[in-house]
Enzyme design. Sequence first.
Site, PDB file in Angstrom:
ATOM      1  N   ARG A 169      -2.779   7.074   1.179  1.00 45.65           N
ATOM      2  CA  ARG A 169      -3.236   8.316   1.806  1.00 45.65           C
ATOM      3  C   ARG A 169      -2.205   8.986   2.707  1.00 45.65           C
ATOM      4  NH1 ARG A 169      -8.549   6.200   4.532  1.00 45.65           N
ATOM      5  NH2 ARG A 169      -7.391   4.223   4.417  1.00 45.65           N
ATOM      6  N   TYR A 196     -15.220 -11.375   0.291  1.00 44.94           N
ATOM      7  CA  TYR A 196     -15.936 -10.128   0.012  1.00 44.94           C
ATOM      8  C   TYR A 196     -17.184 -10.369  -0.834  1.00 44.94           C
ATOM      9  CZ  TYR A 196     -11.996  -7.484   1.884  1.00 44.94           C
ATOM     10  OH  TYR A 196     -11.044  -6.959   2.714  1.00 44.94           O
ATOM     11  N   ASP A 202      -7.024  -2.176  -7.051  1.00 48.98           N
ATOM     12  CA  ASP A 202      -7.649  -2.801  -5.895  1.00 48.98           C
ATOM     13  C   ASP A 202      -7.885  -4.262  -6.215  1.00 48.98           C
ATOM     14  OD1 ASP A 202      -9.170  -2.035  -3.196  1.00 48.98           O
ATOM     15  OD2 ASP A 202     -10.369  -3.526  -4.246  1.00 48.98           O
ATOM     16  N   ARG A 261       0.834  -1.203   0.000  1.00 48.16           N
ATOM     17  CA  ARG A 261       0.000   0.000   0.000  1.00 48.16           C
ATOM     18  C   ARG A 261       0.876   1.262   0.000  1.00 48.16           C
ATOM     19  NH1 ARG A 261      -3.708  -0.613   4.678  1.00 48.16           N
ATOM     20  NH2 ARG A 261      -4.454  -2.542   3.746  1.00 48.16           N
ATOM     21  N   ARG A 317      -5.962  12.290  -5.427  1.00 48.94           N
ATOM     22  CA  ARG A 317      -7.205  11.652  -4.982  1.00 48.94           C
ATOM     23  C   ARG A 317      -8.322  12.654  -4.761  1.00 48.94           C
ATOM     24  NH1 ARG A 317     -11.289  10.035  -3.621  1.00 48.94           N
ATOM     25  NH2 ARG A 317     -11.868   8.269  -2.307  1.00 48.94           N
TER      26      ARG A 317
END
Length: 339
Positions: free
Chosen positions: A27, A147, A72, A23, A36
Amino acid sequence: MNTRFLDACWGKPVDRVPVWLMRQAGRYLPDYMRVRSKCTFLELCKTPELAAEVTIQPVDILGVDAAILFSDILTPIEPMGMELDFTPGPVFTKPIRTMADVEALKIPKMETDVPYVLDAVKLLRKELAAKVPLIGFGGAPFTLACYMVEGKGSKDFAALKKMMYAEPEVYAALMDKITTMDMEYLNAQIAAGAQAIQIFDTWGGMLSPSDYERYVLPYTQRLINGLNRTNVPVIHFVKGAGTMLEIVKEAGGDVMGLDWHVNLGKARDILGDMAVQGNLDPTVLFAPKEIIEREVKRVLDENAGRPGLIFNLGHGILPTVPPENAIFMVDCVHRLTQK
């Protein structure tokens, strides 16, 4: 090109231990947040130029030895026929619960259904040509199934486990279809230019070793065996798998990703000459720099100079980590292992 990451994947000698962060495009970086702020997460994933931009940012800012495609793990699930949203975590509005739901799923045509992923890989290979290798990635079949059946993240994924135990034929049909899709998706990334592949099994470690061996291992083996792996190493990361490394090894990956719950040296004793990746606790990056250096050195000492180490965190970098601490960690790895 800096090839020490690829060399380490194959267990070759390197001038210093390579490092990258799961990752790493995220952010915690102001440059990422600038990009973003102009689009949604899915728009960022589906715009090759923007995905390439944020993929390259940490290479330049942190000085890492590999780039990982910004995308993703659920990207290829949407074109299977499942509506996906992020609020902020992933949500499928209509989870898979019946055999009819499984049968309705289609295998995407990668070149037409996820062209933005392949275009981003091609663009990145050009832009990274004089820098570092590019890692493509995907979710392991079990984690994707978690998921798809639950519909969102969960502490225990009870709906998936219920299907696994009580409706094994539905579970097997779903896993078979996901594995076929996954194989085509990762092979398309390789064909587009990905130089290594990481398979994320974030939830595989929540099963007992015997259940992992019965319900997960056969599908991951089939996936890895079906990849076009000539000169393309496969990193297999199963979070929480420290108690069953010898079973996970049977999946056939070239590199074993390790989380921070296992001693890296003891894991290497179990895995033999298999290359490993890991495994600093991500929260160490909140510590003062002297603690960061101490913990980096501890992981390196556990490795005891053995070839085939890629330094990484034991899971993804956290969004509130100070960027200067991540930069310092990368520098520590390089400085402490320079030959």
